[in-house]
Each structure stands twice: as C-alpha cells, then as structure tokens.
Write a protein that holds these residues in place. Structure first.
Motif, PDB file in Angstrom:
ATOM      1  N   ALA A  14     -62.896  -4.029 -18.326  1.00  0.00           N
ATOM      2  CA  ALA A  14     -62.686  -5.674 -17.634  1.00  0.00           C
ATOM      3  C   ALA A  14     -64.128  -5.933 -16.701  1.00  0.00           C
ATOM      4  O   ALA A  14     -64.115  -7.317 -16.998  1.00  0.00           O
ATOM      5  CB  ALA A  14     -61.944  -5.513 -17.092  1.00  0.00           C
ATOM      6  N   VAL A  15     -64.497  -4.744 -16.595  1.00  0.00           N
ATOM      7  CA  VAL A  15     -65.586  -4.924 -16.052  1.00  0.00           C
ATOM      8  C   VAL A  15     -66.964  -5.116 -16.522  1.00  0.00           C
ATOM      9  O   VAL A  15     -68.219  -5.691 -16.758  1.00  0.00           O
ATOM     10  CB  VAL A  15     -65.777  -3.566 -15.136  1.00  0.00           C
ATOM     11  N   ASP A  62     -81.972 -17.353 -17.916  1.00  0.00           N
ATOM     12  CA  ASP A  62     -80.997 -17.279 -18.469  1.00  0.00           C
ATOM     13  C   ASP A  62     -80.320 -18.270 -19.027  1.00  0.00           C
ATOM     14  O   ASP A  62     -79.808 -18.511 -20.022  1.00  0.00           O
ATOM     15  CB  ASP A  62     -80.198 -15.754 -17.983  1.00  0.00           C
ATOM     16  N   LEU A  84     -65.394  -9.065  -9.277  1.00  0.00           N
ATOM     17  CA  LEU A  84     -66.311  -8.538  -9.079  1.00  0.00           C
ATOM     18  C   LEU A  84     -67.644  -9.021  -8.153  1.00  0.00           C
ATOM     19  O   LEU A  84     -68.096  -8.432  -7.458  1.00  0.00           O
ATOM     20  CB  LEU A  84     -66.795  -7.577 -10.408  1.00  0.00           C
ATOM     21  N   ARG A  93     -79.129 -20.389 -22.291  1.00  0.00           N
ATOM     22  CA  ARG A  93     -77.920 -21.150 -22.606  1.00  0.00           C
ATOM     23  C   ARG A  93     -77.138 -22.486 -22.726  1.00  0.00           C
ATOM     24  O   ARG A  93     -76.767 -22.683 -23.069  1.00  0.00           O
ATOM     25  CB  ARG A  93     -76.737 -20.219 -21.139  1.00  0.00           C
ATOM     26  N   GLN A 142     -67.268  -4.689 -20.366  1.00  0.00           N
ATOM     27  CA  GLN A 142     -66.788  -5.475 -21.825  1.00  0.00           C
ATOM     28  C   GLN A 142     -66.480  -4.912 -22.897  1.00  0.00           C
ATOM     29  O   GLN A 142     -67.101  -4.554 -24.091  1.00  0.00           O
ATOM     30  CB  GLN A 142     -67.755  -6.515 -22.253  1.00  0.00           C
ATOM     31  N   MET A 182     -71.368 -23.067 -14.799  1.00  0.00           N
ATOM     32  CA  MET A 182     -71.754 -21.760 -16.246  1.00  0.00           C
ATOM     33  C   MET A 182     -71.141 -20.724 -14.978  1.00  0.00           C
ATOM     34  O   MET A 182     -70.910 -20.076 -15.728  1.00  0.00           O
ATOM     35  CB  MET A 182     -72.842 -21.729 -16.488  1.00  0.00           C
ATOM     36  N   TYR A 183     -71.954 -21.495 -13.538  1.00  0.00           N
ATOM     37  CA  TYR A 183     -72.234 -19.299 -13.481  1.00  0.00           C
ATOM     38  C   TYR A 183     -71.373 -19.265 -12.280  1.00  0.00           C
ATOM     39  O   TYR A 183     -70.800 -18.410 -11.532  1.00  0.00           O
ATOM     40  CB  TYR A 183     -73.503 -19.177 -12.435  1.00  0.00           C
ATOM     41  N   MET A 199     -55.028  -7.404 -18.698  1.00  0.00           N
ATOM     42  CA  MET A 199     -56.124  -7.121 -17.744  1.00  0.00           C
ATOM     43  C   MET A 199     -56.647  -8.605 -16.820  1.00  0.00           C
ATOM     44  O   MET A 199     -57.252  -9.203 -18.345  1.00  0.00           O
ATOM     45  CB  MET A 199     -56.794  -5.951 -18.073  1.00  0.00           C
ATOM     46  N   TYR A 200     -56.321  -9.186 -15.698  1.00  0.00           N
ATOM     47  CA  TYR A 200     -57.487  -9.981 -15.982  1.00  0.00           C
ATOM     48  C   TYR A 200     -58.424  -9.606 -16.167  1.00  0.00           C
ATOM     49  O   TYR A 200     -59.255  -9.151 -15.941  1.00  0.00           O
ATOM     50  CB  TYR A 200     -56.787 -10.450 -14.881  1.00  0.00           C
ATOM     51  N   VAL A 204     -62.157  -9.544 -14.321  1.00  0.00           N
ATOM     52  CA  VAL A 204     -62.341  -8.903 -12.942  1.00  0.00           C
ATOM     53  C   VAL A 204     -63.871  -9.785 -13.012  1.00  0.00           C
ATOM     54  O   VAL A 204     -64.452  -9.360 -11.849  1.00  0.00           O
ATOM     55  CB  VAL A 204     -62.104  -7.511 -13.201  1.00  0.00           C
ATOM     56  N   ASN A 205     -64.868 -10.728 -13.558  1.00  0.00           N
ATOM     57  CA  ASN A 205     -65.773 -10.594 -14.047  1.00  0.00           C
ATOM     58  C   ASN A 205     -66.323 -11.204 -12.631  1.00  0.00           C
ATOM     59  O   ASN A 205     -66.929 -10.849 -11.495  1.00  0.00           O
ATOM     60  CB  ASN A 205     -66.616 -11.052 -14.804  1.00  0.00           C
ATOM     61  N   ASP A 211     -58.780  -0.019 -19.315  1.00  0.00           N
ATOM     62  CA  ASP A 211     -58.666  -1.565 -18.915  1.00  0.00           C
ATOM     63  C   ASP A 211     -59.531  -1.932 -18.582  1.00  0.00           C
ATOM     64  O   ASP A 211     -59.641  -2.740 -18.365  1.00  0.00           O
ATOM     65  CB  ASP A 211     -57.214  -1.375 -18.596  1.00  0.00           C
ATOM     66  N   LEU A 212     -59.787  -1.110 -17.324  1.00  0.00           N
ATOM     67  CA  LEU A 212     -60.784  -1.038 -15.657  1.00  0.00           C
ATOM     68  C   LEU A 212     -62.305  -1.434 -16.516  1.00  0.00           C
ATOM     69  O   LEU A 212     -62.945  -2.671 -16.192  1.00  0.00           O
ATOM     70  CB  LEU A 212     -60.460  -0.812 -15.336  1.00  0.00           C
ATOM     71  N   ARG A 263     -67.931 -15.474 -19.071  1.00  0.00           N
ATOM     72  CA  ARG A 263     -67.227 -14.173 -18.877  1.00  0.00           C
ATOM     73  C   ARG A 263     -68.672 -13.963 -19.370  1.00  0.00           C
ATOM     74  O   ARG A 263     -69.359 -12.707 -17.967  1.00  0.00           O
ATOM     75  CB  ARG A 263     -66.284 -13.519 -19.933  1.00  0.00           C
ATOM     76  N   MET A 264     -69.617 -13.814 -20.187  1.00  0.00           N
ATOM     77  CA  MET A 264     -70.419 -13.210 -20.110  1.00  0.00           C
ATOM     78  C   MET A 264     -71.681 -13.882 -19.188  1.00  0.00           C
ATOM     79  O   MET A 264     -72.814 -13.059 -18.112  1.00  0.00           O
ATOM     80  CB  MET A 264     -71.388 -13.510 -21.179  1.00  0.00           C
ATOM     81  N   ALA A 265     -71.962 -14.756 -18.958  1.00  0.00           N
ATOM     82  CA  ALA A 265     -72.688 -15.399 -17.461  1.00  0.00           C
ATOM     83  C   ALA A 265     -72.040 -15.248 -16.143  1.00  0.00           C
ATOM     84  O   ALA A 265     -72.636 -15.026 -15.425  1.00  0.00           O
ATOM     85  CB  ALA A 265     -71.819 -17.489 -17.357  1.00  0.00           C
ATOM     86  N   ASP A 266     -70.963 -15.286 -16.400  1.00  0.00           N
ATOM     87  CA  ASP A 266     -70.288 -14.101 -14.730  1.00  0.00           C
ATOM     88  C   ASP A 266     -70.653 -12.824 -14.966  1.00  0.00           C
ATOM     89  O   ASP A 266     -71.094 -12.149 -13.553  1.00  0.00           O
ATOM     90  CB  ASP A 266     -68.818 -13.909 -14.784  1.00  0.00           C
ATOM     91  N   ALA A 267     -71.155 -12.187 -16.042  1.00  0.00           N
ATOM     92  CA  ALA A 267     -72.052 -10.627 -15.507  1.00  0.00           C
ATOM     93  C   ALA A 267     -72.947 -10.866 -15.867  1.00  0.00           C
ATOM     94  O   ALA A 267     -73.168  -9.950 -14.711  1.00  0.00           O
ATOM     95  CB  ALA A 267     -71.293 -10.084 -17.105  1.00  0.00           C
ATOM     96  N   VAL A 268     -73.794 -11.600 -15.885  1.00  0.00           N
ATOM     97  CA  VAL A 268     -74.910 -11.753 -15.575  1.00  0.00           C
ATOM     98  C   VAL A 268     -74.989 -11.609 -14.207  1.00  0.00           C
ATOM     99  O   VAL A 268     -75.653 -10.965 -13.964  1.00  0.00           O
ATOM    100  CB  VAL A 268     -75.583 -12.885 -16.553  1.00  0.00           C
TER     101      VAL A 268
END
Lengths: 241, 171
Positions: free
Chosen positions: A92-93, B48, B8, B52, A95, B75-76, B1-2, B4-5, A88-89, A16-21
């Motif tokens: 999710a977006v 990064d 997004l 990791r 954290q 990873m990404y 809530m699913y 979204v990352n 919620d939003l 999840r952190m990788a997606d955020a980055v």
C-alpha cells in the motif's frame, strides 16, 4: 480546453502515482531541512537529527496503524504481523511487496540466525526506498533495554536523478547530499559494509515501521542498512517486556 | 488494504508542522520554513506535473491560474478550487478551497499558534512551480478556515517581469 481534458484523463492508477510523488518530494525536503547540515555539529547533532526523523516516522506509523481494519488489528502472532507489514502495508505504501521475510525461531533455545531476505528495489530519484526486507532478531542477541537513539547504519548516496533537473538548468547548486563524506557514529548491523553512510533517508521509514508495529501491539527497534543498491534491509528486533 | 498514499502524505505533513512548531517559537518562522520547503518541492513538482498533464503553452495569467486549480490541484490533492480574479489588471487571483485534504486530521490550530499558516507549504509549491516556468508571483493565504474565516483562500499575484521594471526605472 486542452488543459482540462488532459487533467481528466488521469485514471486511478495515475492518481496513486501522483500521491506517491507528492510524498516523495515532501520526504526529500524534510530530510534536507531537518538533517544537520553543519559539519561542526558532530555526531551528537546528526544522531539527534536522525532521531527527529525517526520520531516523525513513528508518529505517522502509529496514525496509519490506527486506521487499519479490525481484522488486521486482531493479529495475535508476531509473525502474522510481520507478514502483514511485508505484504499489505508495504504494497500500500510503496506499491511493492517485500520478497521474503526471514526470522529466527524464538521458541528454540539456540536461534538459527536470520535468513537473508532481499528484494529488488526500483530506483527512486528522491532516494525513497521502494521495497525492503525485514530481519527479525532475537532480543537476547541485540537491542536490549529501551530503544536507543536511532543508530545510523551505513548507506550509499541516494540514487542520482536521471537527466538534469530544474535546479541544474537554472544554474543553482544541487543539494550536496551525494557529495557528503561518511558521517560519524555509524553502527553496522551487517558485516563488511563499505559505503558512505546516508542514514537520513531511511530514518523516517524505520520510524514508520516501528510506529505501525507499536499500534499492532509489538514493541520493537527497527534499523536499516543498504549493502548494495537498490536492495535494502530492515532489521526488526522485537522487544520483550 | 485501503490506499494509504494520500493519508501518508497528509499525516507526514502534520508531523512536519508539529516538528517545526517545536523547533521554532514564532509562527512567522514556521510559516517561512513551510514556504521554503514548499518552494523546493514546487521547483521539482512542476516537471512531474508537465510530464503527466501535457498542458500546452498558456497565454494569460487567467489561463495559468485555471490550470493550477483545475488540473494541478485535482491531480495531486483531488480537489478543484474555484478561481476568482481580484483586479482589473488581471494579475491578482484567488483560489477558494472548499475542501482541503491537508487539514483532514486537524481540528484546530495549536494553542498559542494563532498566526500559523498550517498549509503554507502549498503557497511555496505554487510559487516554486511558477518560478520554474519563468513566472514570478507572490502567493499567500488570504483567508484560512483554521483561523476562523469562512473559507480558505490562496491569493496569487503575478508580478511584473524584470525587463518591464528596468524599463520604468530608465524613464
């Protein structure tokens, strides 16, 4: 092989952190590419750039809103919708939930004025906000008519990166966002904000909120302001038809 | 809530490509800017990634390409492209993508955009990341399902080091 085992050890939280980055880096490059660099472009050019970023955020917010569950889409009250955004939003977006939501009471003839809603924001090296608060303002007291182009609030420079990045090591010029002076066309929704405006980093987020609200049936105008890092405030003006 | 990352990122990327298509008439210009932005992302993303993944030193181009496919992409983007080597000198490789999350919401290229490399950001990311670890490479899309090909294939050609080129010139 050592590299393979290193990759497998990344759990769900790490993923999840990788997606955020990845999103944060994309956002930074988008702002750098679409923000009007040319100082001669004037307030018109910069406002157009902000509108472009805000418009992109709006489309993404609409698309995200369409993927929400039916229970969420069944919200009827505007306050429930805003609470959904804050809890919620935002969780999710970004954290993190917003700390609180303040709103005036639309039913009363004299609005009591917005209550303050501050959240502490964990610093982000890309300038992407981690959390923010929402102000709800009665439409009679601001934001009448069709939403104007994005008004640039005053923002300080993005949070500096800790330690030298790869660009510094290779001797390349770091992108000069932090060295830019105040931009023109600044609209101050809050009094006494004495910082250099950096509206380009929040334009996308404002559009994201506006787009999600639009999918949930709420027409709104969203602007952002930062009085002191790391806190950030978003002002949501519900447009009544 | 699913979560979204990932959505997004994918949706934002789609909005970015749409905006660039509005700003630039020629597909080559859109491809160029996507590559340029990807390069900027790659130069930062590699830090990064190294933090990791804790990958060790690599000793061949083949090993590096395996790490890109099996660790970085996993990873990404949550996918693991397969790797093939395209020449005997072992400096040209292909990543074959069976699934591509970036095109999850894309059915086809816009009309009049037949030369658009929709995912060209990925090429720039790989190129920028490799350059930060002192490896020059050409990275391009060799095949693209959005253009009607059977697979999506990214070609990585590791270039000779500058010292070797200078040595040849002196001869």
């Amino acid at each position: 092989m050592r590299a393979r085992s290193a990759g497998r050890s990344l759990g769900a939280g790490g993923r999840r952190m990788a997606d955020a980055v990845l999103f944060e880096f994309l956002h930074t490059e988008m702002v750098a590419e679409l923000w009007a660099h040319d100082p001669d472009s004037g307030p018109g050019g910069q406002n157009m750039s902000l509108s472009v970023l805000e418009g992109m955020g709006f489309r993404v917010g609409q698309a995200l809103g369409e993927r929400l569950s039916r229970e969420t889409l069944a919200y009827r009250e505007e306050l429930d919708i805003l609470k959904f955004l804050c809890k919620d939003l935002w969780m999710a977006v970004f954290q993190k939930q917003m700390d609180s939501l303040r709103t005036n009471h639309q039913a009363s003839p004299l609005p009591r004025g917005p209550t303050s809603c501050r959240t502490t924001v964990s610093p982000s090296s890309s300038g992407w906000p981690r959390a923010c608060s929402i102000w709800r303002k009665h439409p009679r007291y601001g934001g009448a008519g069709s939403p104007p182009p994005f008004h640039s609030p005053c923002l300080p420079s993005p949070h500096p990166r800790v330690g030298p990045g790869p660009r510094e090591r290779t001797g390349r010029t770091v992108k000069p966002e932090a060295q830019r002076g105040p931009g023109p066309g600044c609209w101050l929704p809050l009094p006494t904000v004495t910082c250099a405006p950096r509206p380009q980093f929040l334009a996308f987020t404002c559009g994201l909120l506006r787009g999600t609200l639009c999918t949930l049936g709420v027409k709104s105008l969203v602007t952002a302001s930062v009085a002191a890092l790391p806190a950030c405030k978003f002002q949501v003006v519900i447009q009544k038809s | 809530m699913y979560l979204v990352n990932k959505d997004l990122f994918v949706l934002t990327y789609g909005a970015l490509v749409a905006q660039l298509c509005k700003d630039y008439e020629k597909d080559e210009d859109v491809n160029k800017y996507l590559d340029k932005m990807g390069y900027g992302i790659g130069t930062r993303l590699v830090e990064d990634f190294l933090a990791r993944s804790c990958v060790g030193r690599c000793h061949s181009y083949s090993e590096i390409t395996d790490i890109i496919a099996q660790v970085a992409f996993k990873m990404y983007l949550g996918i693991t492209p397969s790797v093939t080597c395209n020449n005997s000198s072992r400096n040209e490789f292909s990543l074959i993508l069976d699934k591509n999350p970036l095109v999850e919401f894309v059915e086809e290229l816009p009309a009049g955009r037949s030369s658009l490399c929709y995912c060209n950001l990925l090429c720039g990311i790989i190129r920028g990341a490799l350059e930060m670890v002192h490896l020059a490479a050409d990275v391009t899309f060799l095949q693209d399902r959005l253009k009607g090909d059977s697979v999506t294939e990214i070609g990585i050609t590791f270039l000779k080091k500058p010292e070797e080129k200078k040595y040849r010139r002196k001869k």
